[in-house]
Design a protein around this motif. Structure first.
Motif, short mmCIF file in Angstrom:
data_model
loop_
_atom_site.label_atom_id
_atom_site.label_comp_id
_atom_site.label_asym_id
_atom_site.label_seq_id
_atom_site.Cartn_x
_atom_site.Cartn_y
_atom_site.Cartn_z
N GLN A 1 15.54 -0.45 2.77
CA GLN A 1 14.20 -0.11 3.08
C GLN A 1 13.63 1.20 2.38
OE1 GLN A 1 13.83 -0.43 7.27
NE2 GLN A 1 12.67 -2.43 7.21
N ILE A 2 12.71 1.29 1.75
CA ILE A 2 12.37 2.47 0.80
C ILE A 2 11.16 2.55 1.03
CG2 ILE A 2 14.37 2.22 -0.89
CD1 ILE A 2 12.15 1.34 -2.84
N LYS A 3 10.58 3.94 0.63
CA LYS A 3 9.15 4.49 0.78
C LYS A 3 8.96 5.37 -0.50
CE LYS A 3 6.09 7.23 3.95
NZ LYS A 3 6.43 7.98 5.40
N GLU B 1 -0.90 6.88 -2.79
CA GLU B 1 -0.86 5.97 -1.90
C GLU B 1 0.62 5.92 -1.35
OE1 GLU B 1 -3.14 2.41 -1.77
OE2 GLU B 1 -4.87 3.02 -2.49
N VAL B 2 0.92 5.81 -0.19
CA VAL B 2 2.42 5.69 0.22
C VAL B 2 2.63 4.13 0.39
CG1 VAL B 2 3.77 5.98 2.28
CG2 VAL B 2 2.60 7.57 1.58
N TYR B 3 3.65 3.57 -0.35
CA TYR B 3 3.97 2.27 0.13
C TYR B 3 5.58 2.05 0.87
CZ TYR B 3 0.37 0.57 -3.23
OH TYR B 3 -0.72 0.50 -3.73
N PHE B 4 5.47 0.89 1.75
CA PHE B 4 6.99 0.62 2.25
C PHE B 4 7.42 -0.45 1.62
CE2 PHE B 4 4.02 2.97 5.39
CZ PHE B 4 5.12 3.96 5.83
N ALA B 5 8.56 -0.59 1.23
CA ALA B 5 9.31 -1.51 0.65
C ALA B 5 10.43 -2.20 1.23
CB ALA B 5 9.60 -1.44 -1.02
N THR B 6 10.87 -3.27 1.30
CA THR B 6 12.00 -3.94 2.10
C THR B 6 12.72 -4.95 1.09
OG1 THR B 6 11.41 -3.70 4.44
CG2 THR B 6 13.36 -5.20 3.98
N VAL B 7 13.95 -4.82 0.75
CA VAL B 7 14.57 -5.86 -0.07
C VAL B 7 15.63 -6.29 0.55
CG1 VAL B 7 16.26 -3.70 -1.12
CG2 VAL B 7 16.00 -5.71 -2.47
N THR B 8 15.82 -7.60 0.37
CA THR B 8 16.97 -8.53 1.19
C THR B 8 17.47 -9.33 0.03
OG1 THR B 8 15.49 -8.79 3.08
CG2 THR B 8 17.13 -10.16 2.59
N PRO B 9 18.96 -9.11 0.13
CA PRO B 9 19.69 -9.97 -0.77
C PRO B 9 19.48 -11.53 -0.47
CG PRO B 9 20.91 -8.15 -0.13
CD PRO B 9 19.80 -8.18 0.84
N VAL C 1 4.23 -3.21 1.25
CA VAL C 1 3.32 -2.98 2.02
C VAL C 1 2.51 -1.59 1.93
CG1 VAL C 1 2.06 -3.22 4.29
CG2 VAL C 1 3.92 -4.87 3.78
N PRO C 2 1.26 -1.40 1.45
CA PRO C 2 0.56 0.05 1.52
C PRO C 2 0.40 0.40 3.07
CG PRO C 2 -0.97 -1.71 1.06
CD PRO C 2 0.06 -2.41 1.34
N GLU C 3 0.55 1.83 3.12
CA GLU C 3 0.44 2.57 4.22
C GLU C 3 -1.06 2.25 4.89
OE1 GLU C 3 1.82 6.65 6.21
OE2 GLU C 3 0.35 6.59 4.46
N LYS C 4 -1.99 2.18 3.85
CA LYS C 4 -3.30 2.12 4.30
C LYS C 4 -3.79 0.64 5.21
CE LYS C 4 -5.05 -0.15 0.08
NZ LYS C 4 -6.07 0.11 -1.00
N ASP C 5 -2.90 -0.30 5.00
CA ASP C 5 -3.03 -1.67 5.73
C ASP C 5 -3.17 -1.22 7.28
OD1 ASP C 5 -3.74 -2.60 3.44
OD2 ASP C 5 -1.92 -4.12 3.33
N PHE C 6 -2.35 -0.13 7.82
CA PHE C 6 -1.99 0.02 9.16
C PHE C 6 -2.63 1.41 9.58
CE2 PHE C 6 1.54 -1.97 7.02
CZ PHE C 6 1.60 -3.04 7.96
N MET C 7 -3.05 2.29 8.92
CA MET C 7 -3.57 3.50 9.14
C MET C 7 -4.87 3.50 9.92
SD MET C 7 -3.08 6.74 9.45
CE MET C 7 -1.86 6.98 8.64
N GLU C 8 -5.78 2.81 9.65
CA GLU C 8 -7.01 2.55 10.25
C GLU C 8 -6.99 2.19 11.91
OE1 GLU C 8 -9.67 0.41 7.90
OE2 GLU C 8 -9.89 1.90 6.38
#
Length: 713
Positions: free
Chosen positions: A312-314, A320-328, A343-350
């Motif tokens: 998982q990286i940020k 804008e801040v994004y969260f990414a998860t990579v799965t083999p 997923v962008p952080e703004k989808d959760f902030m509000e």
């Protein structure tokens, strides 16, 4: 009053004292005030962390769903090839029967499922394939020795038969990447992703391939299926993540496989004959989120090949801040992709901010309401408790006939229960003081009677256990007595025979016997379902029936097993039992053996130690399962030269497990037999039992172990 008691009471009166109402209200209000302040502060402080956790959890779950869907989709085609190979090995259809392959391939692909193109090519350059077209028709593509280097294409009708010749062209399957990949690796694998174009559209495809070998590991040919990756693209496109979230799948090289946003993970350059298909590299994608995510993964991990577990990286993109998860994604057969969810952080902030404000407001309202309710409630509780306190003081002075009856504005169940309990306790104390001695005597008598009954039951149980142990011991002795004696086996001319049986319980369910009548040596081996007395009795009945049929010179395998089955079936029905057994009968005379009956594989050993495994499933039917089995009985005949022999066994040997739950297996048994075949039958038997025991180790034995070795000398 003593000085010590007086001093204790003085210490009690010197401690801080509060009214009951204050004690009830204060501890209730103070935590609410503290929790209100703490919740507001924690909501503000943990908002950011909540976003991280929620985004990472959502990404991880979404990536897991993508991984599961991709592997399930891809494994379907590998399973189709596995079933096809199984049909070939079981002779349901033959590799040189192209008409049979064509009919089978048509059955697989004509519905237009995920297997769009099923084909087979061999080492002679021959090829047969059936392909489902986008217009709903099905085509046969075939090249044989008669067509030379030309592959012909036919239109198939609704029954899978050639209807019309369409075209022909040169085609060499052995030089194709899918064929070469399977041949070089020597096991099931996948081709590289390739593009397939038609008059209607262009799509990415991939082919699972499976090499087919003969029993000498000589390559016969390769099975292949073309499957479309567009279904994976449709799945990730329809997958719900968040308002602005997206997902994509890429190879370790960075090339896109599928994307929830990018409709086609490739570019079409040019038109018609000049048209060229170019794969999209994730880091150079026109989609800024995909490109930036891929670039950050390459920067963070140096190489995409180094990502072995979920990561998982940020990162930031356009402030804008994004969260990414990579799965083999790996199936162990060549698929080695990466599933990425962003997923962008703004989808959760509000949502987090709104939740924090709502939480603080609710806490303040709760504080006001709880304070008012606690004051009112404390009054309701304290008044009856004060009355009960006064009554308890009077009860302590000896007023056992005192009772409490209070009436309040609101009746509280617990207070009513407390008053009822107090009144009951007062009545009980009166009764105890008057009837205590009688109750003690009555209870003592009851305990004495119960103890006498327990002693009698224990004695009866001991006697019953002793009787059952005696009966089981007698049955075990009888079972051992009817086994063939060593001197009987030694007296048989031209044969070296050794037997072994060890039951898992007191009485086993295995059976073996060696009988000789008029030069015919009959060997029987069987396995009754279960263990214990019933199984042992059925084993004894089997031995008696086999002996009887041998003595009346019954040599017809069908009549022999049919008569034996009816006898045991009727006895089992009379016993109201569901026991059955597998049974194999081997007759030897003049260098030939005749095998009949269904049991474990019989191992035929040649004098040089070469092993032949004889499957008995088609030679009989379980005994005592049905009254008539004559139509299921068959037999097989084999020659035994000097030094040749057979080994019979029950499933207790191949299915014996060690402490790691690993079975012994028939293959290991065959290795031991082959290595020891130059020895005598008794020594071969000993080597097998020693190796089985070495495998089992300290693990408990769960099944009977029975072994019979015959060697012509």
């Amino acid at each position: 009053m003593s000085g010590k008691s007086l001093k204790y009471q003085q210490q009690i009166y010197q401690r801080p004292r509060f009214r009951l109402r204050t004690v009830l209200v204060t501890p209730f209000v103070i935590p609410i005030i503290a929790s209100t302040i703490l919740v507001g502060w924690l909501s503000f402080r943990n908002g950011g962390q909540a976003i991280n956790d929620l985004a990472n959890q959502l990404n991880k779950e979404t990536a897991s769903r993508i991984e599961d869907h991709v592997l399930q989709y891809l494994n379907k085609s590998q399973n189709t090839l596995l079933l096809t190979e199984a049909g070939i090995k079981s002779n349901n259809f033959k590799l040189d029967d192209f008409d049979g392959l064509r009919r089978y391939f048509w059955q697989v692909v004509h519905q237009g499922g995920f297997e769009a193109y099923l084909a087979y090519g061999n080492e002679r350059g021959e090829f047969v394939g059936v392909e489902y077209q986008e217009n709903g028709t099905v085509q046969l593509k075939i090249r044989t020795l008669d067509t030379g280097e030309i592959r012909k294409v036919y239109l198939l009708d609704s029954n899978g038969n050639p209807q019309k010749f369409l075209k022909e062209s040169e085609y060499e399957p052995r030089t194709r990447p899918w064929y070469k990949a399977a041949k070089e690796l020597g096991k099931p694998t996948w081709s590289e992703i390739f593009t397939a174009s038609s008059s209607q559209n262009t799509a990415l495809q991939i082919s699972p391939v499976r090499p087919i070998y003969d029993e000498n590991r000589k390559l016969l040919g390769v099975l292949s299926i073309n499957i479309r990756l567009s279904r994976i693209t449709n799945f990730v496109h329809e997958l719900s993540i968040s308002p602005n979230g997206q997902s994509f799948i890429m190879e370790r090289s960075g090339n896109l496989v599928a994307s929830s946003i990018i409709k086609q993970p490739f570019k079409v350059i040019g038109k018609e004959s000049d048209r060229k298909i170019e794969r999209i590299e994730s880091a150079k994608s026109d989609n800024s989120v995909v490109a930036t995510t891929a670039q950050n993964l390459q920067t963070r991990f140096s190489s995409l090949d180094s990502i072995k577990t979920i990561q998982q990286i940020k990162f930031s993109l356009n402030e804008e801040v994004y969260f990414a998860t990579v799965t083999p994604i790996s199936d162990g057969q060549g698929i080695n992709w990466l599933a990425v969810v962003v997923v962008p952080e703004k989808d959760f902030m509000e949502r987090i901010k709104a939740n924090t404000q709502t939480t603080v407001l609710l806490c303040l309202l709760t504080l006001i309401g709880a304070t008012a309710i606690s004051v009112f409630t404390s009054s309701l509780i304290s008044r009856p408790i004060i009355r009960l306190t006064q009554a308890s003081k009077e009860l302590a002075t000896g007023s056992l006939d005192l009772r409490v009856h209070t009436v309040d504005i609101i009746e509280i169940d617990e207070i009513d229960t407390l008053e009822h309990s107090f009144n009951t306790m007062a009545g009980t104390l009166q009764e105890v003081f008057t009837t205590l001695e009688d109750k003690v005597m009555e209870r003592t008598t009851e305990l004495a009677n119960a103890n006498a009954e327990i002693i009698a039951l224990n004695e009866k149980l001991k006697q019953e256990n002793l009787r059952m142990a005696t009966e089981l011991d007698v049955a075990r002795q009888i079972q051992q007595m009817i086994l063939p004696k060593p001197e009987e086996l030694e007296s048989i001319v031209d044969l070296d025979i050794a037997g072994y049986m060890e039951p898992a319980d007191e009485i086993g369910g295995d059976y073996y016997d060696v009988l000789e009548t008029d030069g015919v040596v009959t060997l029987g081996i069987g396995d009754v379902t279960g263990h214990g007395l019933e199984s042992g009795i059925l084993m004894l009945m089997t031995q008696t029936a086999v002996r009887t049929l041998q003595e009346i010179r019954e040599t017809d395998p069908v009549k022999f097993l049919s008569t034996l089955n009816r006898t045991l079936f009727k006895n089992v029905q009379r016993m109201d039992s569901e026991k059955t057994l597998t049974l194999a009968i081997v007759n030897y005379t003049n260098g030939k053996i005749v095998i009949s009956g269904q049991h474990e594989e019989i191992i035929l050993v040649r004098k040089n130690g070469q092993i032949e495994r004889i499957d008995t499933m088609s030679l009989g039917f379980p005994i005592a399962l049905d009254s008539e089995i004559e139509q299921f009985i068959s037999h097989a005949t084999f020659d035994l030269d000097l030094g040749d022999g057979i080994v019979l066994y029950t499933d207790g040997i191949p299915e014996a497990i060690n402490i790691n739950k690993v079975q012994y297996r028939v293959e290991r048994l065959c290795e031991v037999i082959s290595k020891s075949w130059h020895k005598s039958a008794s020594e071969i038997k000993a080597d097998i039992i020693v190796d089985v025991r070495r495998h089992i180790g300290t693990q408990k034995v769960f099944d009977d172990i029975t072994l019979l070795v015959l060697k012509r000398i």
